[in-house]
Write a protein that holds these residues in place. Structure first.
Motif, PDB file in Angstrom:
ATOM      1  N   UNK A  45     -10.598  46.887  30.532  1.00 45.71           N
ATOM      2  CA  UNK A  45     -10.177  48.212  31.045  1.00 45.71           C
ATOM      3  C   UNK A  45      -8.727  48.574  30.742  1.00 45.71           C
ATOM      4  N   UNK A  46      -7.881  47.590  30.468  1.00 42.28           N
ATOM      5  CA  UNK A  46      -6.486  47.892  30.123  1.00 42.28           C
ATOM      6  C   UNK A  46      -6.308  48.245  28.655  1.00 42.28           C
ATOM      7  N   UNK A  47      -7.381  48.111  27.879  1.00 43.72           N
ATOM      8  CA  UNK A  47      -7.311  48.360  26.439  1.00 43.72           C
ATOM      9  C   UNK A  47      -7.063  49.833  26.143  1.00 43.72           C
ATOM     10  N   UNK A  48      -6.308  50.139  25.079  1.00 47.41           N
ATOM     11  CA  UNK A  48      -6.120  51.534  24.677  1.00 47.41           C
ATOM     12  C   UNK A  48      -7.383  52.127  24.045  1.00 47.41           C
ATOM     13  N   UNK A  49      -8.385  51.276  23.788  1.00 50.33           N
ATOM     14  CA  UNK A  49      -9.630  51.723  23.165  1.00 50.33           C
ATOM     15  C   UNK A  49     -10.539  52.346  24.222  1.00 50.33           C
ATOM     16  N   UNK A  50     -10.805  53.648  24.076  1.00 51.79           N
ATOM     17  CA  UNK A  50     -11.640  54.351  25.050  1.00 51.79           C
ATOM     18  C   UNK A  50     -12.897  54.965  24.437  1.00 51.79           C
ATOM     19  N   UNK A  51     -13.028  54.863  23.132  1.00 51.65           N
ATOM     20  CA  UNK A  51     -14.178  55.450  22.455  1.00 51.65           C
ATOM     21  C   UNK A  51     -14.448  54.682  21.163  1.00 51.65           C
ATOM     22  N   UNK A  52     -15.560  55.005  20.544  1.00 51.93           N
ATOM     23  CA  UNK A  52     -15.901  54.387  19.270  1.00 51.93           C
ATOM     24  C   UNK A  52     -14.866  54.753  18.211  1.00 51.93           C
ATOM     25  N   UNK A  53     -14.419  56.000  18.238  1.00 50.98           N
ATOM     26  CA  UNK A  53     -13.406  56.444  17.276  1.00 50.98           C
ATOM     27  C   UNK A  53     -12.102  55.679  17.477  1.00 50.98           C
ATOM     28  N   UNK A  54     -11.730  55.458  18.743  1.00 55.19           N
ATOM     29  CA  UNK A  54     -10.531  54.666  19.036  1.00 55.19           C
ATOM     30  C   UNK A  54     -10.663  53.248  18.487  1.00 55.19           C
ATOM     31  N   UNK A  55     -11.848  52.681  18.668  1.00 59.39           N
ATOM     32  CA  UNK A  55     -12.095  51.303  18.234  1.00 59.39           C
ATOM     33  C   UNK A  55     -11.900  51.179  16.728  1.00 59.39           C
ATOM     34  N   UNK A  56     -12.484  52.110  15.982  1.00 61.76           N
ATOM     35  CA  UNK A  56     -12.376  52.056  14.520  1.00 61.76           C
ATOM     36  C   UNK A  56     -10.935  52.265  14.079  1.00 61.76           C
ATOM     37  N   UNK A  57     -10.254  53.237  14.701  1.00 63.61           N
ATOM     38  CA  UNK A  57      -8.858  53.509  14.355  1.00 63.61           C
ATOM     39  C   UNK A  57      -7.977  52.292  14.646  1.00 63.61           C
ATOM     40  N   UNK A  58      -8.228  51.648  15.782  1.00 63.65           N
ATOM     41  CA  UNK A  58      -7.437  50.476  16.167  1.00 63.65           C
ATOM     42  C   UNK A  58      -7.679  49.325  15.185  1.00 63.65           C
ATOM     43  N   UNK A  59      -8.941  49.138  14.804  1.00 61.76           N
ATOM     44  CA  UNK A  59      -9.282  48.062  13.868  1.00 61.76           C
ATOM     45  C   UNK A  59      -8.652  48.307  12.496  1.00 61.76           C
ATOM     46  N   UNK A  60      -8.598  49.568  12.085  1.00 66.07           N
ATOM     47  CA  UNK A  60      -7.979  49.884  10.798  1.00 66.07           C
ATOM     48  C   UNK A  60      -6.469  49.677  10.842  1.00 66.07           C
ATOM     49  N   UNK A  61      -5.878  49.959  11.989  1.00 62.19           N
ATOM     50  CA  UNK A  61      -4.433  49.823  12.127  1.00 62.19           C
ATOM     51  C   UNK A  61      -4.002  48.373  12.333  1.00 62.19           C
ATOM     52  N   UNK A  62      -4.963  47.532  12.743  1.00 64.98           N
ATOM     53  CA  UNK A  62      -4.651  46.123  13.021  1.00 64.98           C
ATOM     54  C   UNK A  62      -5.672  45.224  12.309  1.00 64.98           C
ATOM     55  N   UNK A  63      -5.673  45.233  10.975  1.00 67.35           N
ATOM     56  CA  UNK A  63      -6.674  44.453  10.235  1.00 67.35           C
ATOM     57  C   UNK A  63      -6.631  42.972  10.578  1.00 67.35           C
ATOM     58  N   UNK A  64      -7.810  42.422  10.810  1.00 68.89           N
ATOM     59  CA  UNK A  64      -8.058  41.012  11.171  1.00 68.89           C
ATOM     60  C   UNK A  64      -7.551  40.635  12.557  1.00 68.89           C
ATOM     61  N   UNK A  65      -6.846  41.553  13.232  1.00 71.73           N
ATOM     62  CA  UNK A  65      -6.289  41.217  14.548  1.00 71.73           C
ATOM     63  C   UNK A  65      -7.275  41.494  15.685  1.00 71.73           C
ATOM     64  N   UNK A  66      -8.292  42.320  15.438  1.00 72.63           N
ATOM     65  CA  UNK A  66      -9.278  42.621  16.475  1.00 72.63           C
ATOM     66  C   UNK A  66     -10.273  41.472  16.557  1.00 72.63           C
ATOM     67  N   UNK A  67     -10.349  40.848  17.712  1.00 74.78           N
ATOM     68  CA  UNK A  67     -11.269  39.739  17.936  1.00 74.78           C
ATOM     69  C   UNK A  67     -12.567  40.245  18.548  1.00 74.78           C
ATOM     70  N   UNK A  68     -13.663  39.996  17.848  1.00 75.50           N
ATOM     71  CA  UNK A  68     -14.995  40.481  18.238  1.00 75.50           C
ATOM     72  C   UNK A  68     -15.836  39.273  18.650  1.00 75.50           C
ATOM     73  N   UNK A  69     -16.241  39.230  19.929  1.00 75.31           N
ATOM     74  CA  UNK A  69     -16.991  38.089  20.434  1.00 75.31           C
ATOM     75  C   UNK A  69     -18.456  38.138  20.042  1.00 75.31           C
ATOM     76  N   UNK A  70     -18.981  37.001  19.572  1.00 74.76           N
ATOM     77  CA  UNK A  70     -20.390  36.907  19.185  1.00 74.76           C
ATOM     78  C   UNK A  70     -21.009  35.663  19.838  1.00 74.76           C
ATOM     79  N   UNK A  71     -22.325  35.558  19.724  1.00 75.09           N
ATOM     80  CA  UNK A  71     -23.002  34.372  20.259  1.00 75.09           C
ATOM     81  C   UNK A  71     -23.224  33.330  19.177  1.00 75.09           C
TER      82      UNK A  71
END
Length: 321
Positions: free
Chosen positions: A130-156
């Motif tokens: 909830x503290x993340x600046x990401x509030x939408x899908x568009x935010x998520x993509x923009x953040x990932x583009x601005x921070x390449x390889x820095x976004x950690x995506x959890x998987x099983x």
């Protein structure tokens, strides 16, 4: 020449036998092969459906577990079974890509089976802290583009559905993420809730308690359309055209199972999928009832198998045996 003639005669005799058996089907108990150990959601679903099919057909539908190799043992067993409708298997979405991950494929998801019916869909929620600046899908993509390889995506785990779906998203949005494998998505959820990683995608039922308590924020549902139970939450496809995925469950018989048997089984499975009690239970679990024809289910399997095969080949990913 004599051997060829004999082989042809035997094949013809088998087809005649199967055709005759289709008119009296089922003539003995039917085995539903479950790909995972007892006690899980797949086992529960198979047993519920088995009880209803037993009532309809007047023959026992028995669940038999053949766990191992991520479901591959069960799928291979079913593919090799006599195509007379007395052996079927319950599969999930991983069935369409598992063989593409294997060094030596145990089955072909398109050629080795006769689809019966897709029973249900289980959407996933993309969630962040909830503290993340990401509030939408568009935010998520923009953040990932601005921070390449820095976004950690959890998987099983490597080669899991969540992993491949995340890699697919990265490939079509031109982003680079770091995929963090956990023992299960429950651990990934806790990692997002504690702020250790940025995002993960899990089933609605798993995510919603965290979202309702304010420990997580949902930014999108991974379906092509919004969910009735979450009408204000956008779908991923609204931002990224064509990007939608969900866990699902459906039934298959071995390839070359007589059409009459396939149609009979499918018709009853559709009734079960759309029955009021099943719809109510699925809604409580955050799932969507389907129930479709063999032809419709085949299109889904063919499409997903081709999509994942291409992605996995581009990734150069193979699981160790």
């Amino acid at each position: 020449m004599n051997r060829l003639t004999m082989a042809g005669c035997l094949a013809a005799a088998l087809l005649v036998s199967l055709s005759a058996g289709a008119q009296q089907y089922p003539t003995k108990p039917v085995t539903i092969v479950a790909p995972f150990p007892p006690g899980g959601s797949t086992d529960i679903l198979a047993r519920m459906d088995a009880a209803k099919l037993t009532q309809v057909f007047g023959q026992q539908f028995i669940v038999e577990h053949k766990a191992g190799a991520g479901g591959g043992i069960a799928f291979q067993y079913t593919a090799r079974a006599l195509p007379d409708g007395h052996t079927i298997t319950l599969v999930s979405a991983g069935f369409t890509f598992l063989s593409s991950l294997q060094q030596t494929p145990m089955y072909d998801p398109v050629k080795d089976f006769s689809p019966l019916s897709l029973m249900s869909l289980s959407p996933n929620l993309l969630v962040v802290h909830p503290s993340s600046p990401i509030r939408s899908m568009a935010d998520f993509i923009a953040y990932a583009r601005a921070h390449p390889t820095e976004v950690n995506y959890g998987t099983s785990g490597v080669g899991s559905f969540a992993h491949l779906a995340g890699e697919w998203l990265a490939s079509i949005t031109g982003t680079k993420m770091t995929f963090v494998p956990y023992k299960g998505l429950g651990d990934a959820l806790l990692a997002v809730a504690s702020g250790q990683i940025h995002v993960t995608a899990t089933a609605v039922t798993s995510s919603m308690p965290f979202v309702k308590s304010g420990r997580l924020r949902a930014i999108a549902v991974t379906t092509s359309e919004r969910l009735k139970v979450l009408p204000d939450l956008p779908s991923t496809a609204e931002t990224v055209k064509g990007y939608s995925w969900a866990q699902w469950n459906g039934y298959l018989a071995p390839a070359r199972t007589p059409r009459e048997i396939v149609e009979r089984l499918s018709a009853e499975m559709v009734k079960i999928a759309k029955s009021p009690d099943n719809v109510q239970k699925l809604a409580a679990d955050g799932a969507i009832p389907v129930g479709n024809s063999p032809q419709e289910f085949a299109k889904i399997i063919n499409s997903e198998a081709a999509q994942w095969r291409k992605l996995i080949a581009n990734m150069g990913l193979k699981l160790s045996e």
